[in-house]
Design a protein around this motif. Structure first.
Motif, short mmCIF file in Angstrom:
data_model
loop_
_atom_site.label_atom_id
_atom_site.label_comp_id
_atom_site.label_asym_id
_atom_site.label_seq_id
_atom_site.Cartn_x
_atom_site.Cartn_y
_atom_site.Cartn_z
N ALA A 83 0.84 -1.21 0.00
CA ALA A 83 0.00 0.00 0.00
C ALA A 83 0.87 1.25 0.00
O ALA A 83 0.57 2.23 -0.69
N MET A 84 1.96 1.21 0.76
CA MET A 84 2.85 2.38 0.83
C MET A 84 3.49 2.67 -0.53
O MET A 84 3.85 3.81 -0.82
N ARG A 85 3.69 1.63 -1.33
CA ARG A 85 4.21 1.83 -2.68
C ARG A 85 3.15 2.31 -3.64
O ARG A 85 3.38 3.17 -4.48
N ILE A 86 1.97 1.69 -3.52
CA ILE A 86 0.90 2.01 -4.48
C ILE A 86 0.51 3.49 -4.39
O ILE A 86 0.28 4.13 -5.41
N VAL A 87 0.46 4.03 -3.18
CA VAL A 87 0.12 5.47 -3.07
C VAL A 87 1.10 6.33 -3.85
O VAL A 87 0.72 7.36 -4.41
N GLY A 88 2.36 5.91 -3.89
CA GLY A 88 3.37 6.66 -4.66
C GLY A 88 3.04 6.68 -6.14
O GLY A 88 3.10 7.74 -6.78
N ASP A 89 2.68 5.51 -6.67
CA ASP A 89 2.28 5.45 -8.09
C ASP A 89 1.05 6.31 -8.36
O ASP A 89 1.00 7.07 -9.33
N LEU A 90 0.05 6.17 -7.47
CA LEU A 90 -1.20 6.91 -7.70
C LEU A 90 -0.96 8.42 -7.62
O LEU A 90 -1.50 9.19 -8.42
N GLU A 91 -0.14 8.84 -6.68
CA GLU A 91 0.13 10.28 -6.57
C GLU A 91 0.79 10.79 -7.85
O GLU A 91 0.46 11.86 -8.35
N ARG A 92 1.72 10.00 -8.37
CA ARG A 92 2.43 10.40 -9.59
C ARG A 92 1.45 10.47 -10.77
O ARG A 92 1.57 11.34 -11.62
N MET A 93 0.49 9.56 -10.80
CA MET A 93 -0.53 9.60 -11.86
C MET A 93 -1.33 10.91 -11.76
O MET A 93 -1.66 11.52 -12.78
N GLY A 94 -1.60 11.34 -10.55
CA GLY A 94 -2.26 12.62 -10.35
C GLY A 94 -1.41 13.78 -10.87
O GLY A 94 -1.91 14.70 -11.53
N ASP A 95 -0.10 13.71 -10.60
CA ASP A 95 0.80 14.76 -11.11
C ASP A 95 0.77 14.82 -12.63
O ASP A 95 0.85 15.91 -13.22
N LEU A 96 0.71 13.66 -13.26
CA LEU A 96 0.72 13.63 -14.73
C LEU A 96 -0.57 14.23 -15.29
O LEU A 96 -0.54 14.94 -16.31
N ALA A 97 -1.70 14.00 -14.61
CA ALA A 97 -2.95 14.66 -15.01
C ALA A 97 -2.77 16.18 -14.91
O ALA A 97 -3.21 16.93 -15.79
N VAL A 98 -2.09 16.64 -13.86
CA VAL A 98 -1.82 18.07 -13.71
C VAL A 98 -0.94 18.60 -14.85
O VAL A 98 -1.18 19.69 -15.38
N HIS A 99 0.05 17.82 -15.24
CA HIS A 99 0.91 18.23 -16.37
C HIS A 99 0.08 18.43 -17.64
O HIS A 99 0.28 19.40 -18.37
N VAL A 100 -0.84 17.50 -17.89
CA VAL A 100 -1.71 17.62 -19.07
C VAL A 100 -2.56 18.89 -18.95
O VAL A 100 -2.66 19.69 -19.89
N ALA A 101 -3.13 19.09 -17.77
CA ALA A 101 -3.99 20.26 -17.54
C ALA A 101 -3.21 21.57 -17.71
O ALA A 101 -3.71 22.54 -18.29
N LYS A 102 -1.96 21.58 -17.23
CA LYS A 102 -1.15 22.80 -17.33
C LYS A 102 -0.82 23.12 -18.79
O LYS A 102 -0.78 24.28 -19.19
N LEU A 103 -0.58 22.08 -19.56
CA LEU A 103 -0.29 22.32 -20.98
C LEU A 103 -1.54 22.84 -21.70
O LEU A 103 -1.47 23.74 -22.53
#
Lengths: 219, 219
Positions: A83-103
């Motif tokens: 679980a401690m690892r999975i949250v890291g992946d999910l958070e990064r997926m959220g960051d990538l959505a933000v990158h798309v939104a910023k562009l």
């Protein structure tokens, strides 16, 4: 004590599923913001990332507290460290959505996506949403078969990524260098989003089967 | 038992430092392979990633075993969970070195880096190496001051990244679309490499100070 502990484990798992829903919703909104040059929607995604980060922190702390107080062993311990690892992946997926939104935001009132590649990004958004939905199911049900399917579906994203380059490199590409750079980065964001979905699936497979090599299970 | 446990914690830390050295060496080789179109060196980086992945697995398993057998609490527990995160960042930095090496390989016998941007990539390679060296020190000495410095140095990488775009978007850019795409991706790889270095630094700061907000410590 033990009963509370079992509930806490289940509740952490439910939070992971909820977090994957949030991340999926963020990426869907980001894709729409990108395709429709919808700056309000882009802002919503960007603002929403704070919540996703807070959820990550909260899940991490709960895992930590559970380790400290309950000192789980064997499968329960593996569940918590996973679980401690999975949250890291999910958070990064959220960051990538933000990158798309910023562009999307940066190119407003234009769309960063020219008509020639619009179908590819529509499809990429669709695949991203499908992958993150599968991630939710894989986590909720510790679904190894679903995890293996998810890895196959990731191949679709790789194909789309290659199609993008073919379009941008075609001799008639009329949109110039800035657009080519945008599309290269966007393609990378979607591809990484899918990679993290696969990473979550692999972690669940390892948790359930003890096998790290997904290829060994594809039979 | 307890003495062995303390030794094991220290040894895991030493492995993290070694792993950051391996990753630093991989990125330096990848940069040289890129600038000199040295395909043999690129192959070395690509082949070497298996070792880095194996080290990650080994550290992860040692952390897991330590949690299961010794059930550490408080700072020791935080040290182990932090180590489990740091290996993830380091492994990803190794992957990014491989991405650089693969791009060098793909363009062989040409260099993927035209003369106009060569100084920028030389500098990016230098900053990457400096950051990963600092990462080693920060981990080895739990050096909060070093971690804060590292975050400042990451700003250099962001500047270089912006310079790259300025070059590629300048009206006289003579190298066409494929090269622009290569450079966009390469820029992204170096930037992400630096981001992961910062992430390791932040984890160490949190371990030592309990503070997640680095800005709060920059005084």
């Amino acid at each position: 004590m033990r009963e509370h502990y079992r509930e806490e484990l289940e509740d952490i798992n439910a939070c992971l599923v909820e977090m994957s829903n949030s991340v999926g919703s963020a990426m869907s909104k980001a894709t729409t913001a990108l395709l429709d040059a919808d700056v309000a929607l882009a802002d919503l995604v960007i603002a929403g990332d704070e919540h996703i980060d807070a959820v990550r922190e909260s899940i991490e702390e709960r895992c930590f507290t559970l380790l400290a107080r309950q000192q789980p062993v064997a499968t329960d311990l593996r569940t918590v460290t996973t679980a401690m690892r999975i949250v890291g992946d999910l958070e990064r997926m959220g960051d990538l959505a933000v990158h798309v939104a910023k562009l999307a935001r940066m190119r407003f009132p234009e769309s960063a996506v020219p008509v020639e590649v619009r179908p590819i990004f529509l499809e990429a958004g669709h695949v991203a949403h499908s992958l993150v939905t599968q991630v939710g199911t894989v986590i909720a049900q510790l679904d190894v078969r679903g995890a293996l399917q998810l890895e196959k579906d990731d191949d679709l994203m790789d194909q789309l990524h290659r199609q993008l380059f073919t379009e941008v490199l075609s001799p008639g590409w009329p949109h110039g260098m800035e657009s080519a750079i945008d599309i290269t980065l966007l393609g990378r964001y979607y591809e990484r989003f899918a990679d993290h979905a696969v990473s979550v699936a692999r972690r669940v497979v390892f948790l359930v089967t003890g096998e790290r090599d997904m290829a060994a299970l594809h039979h």
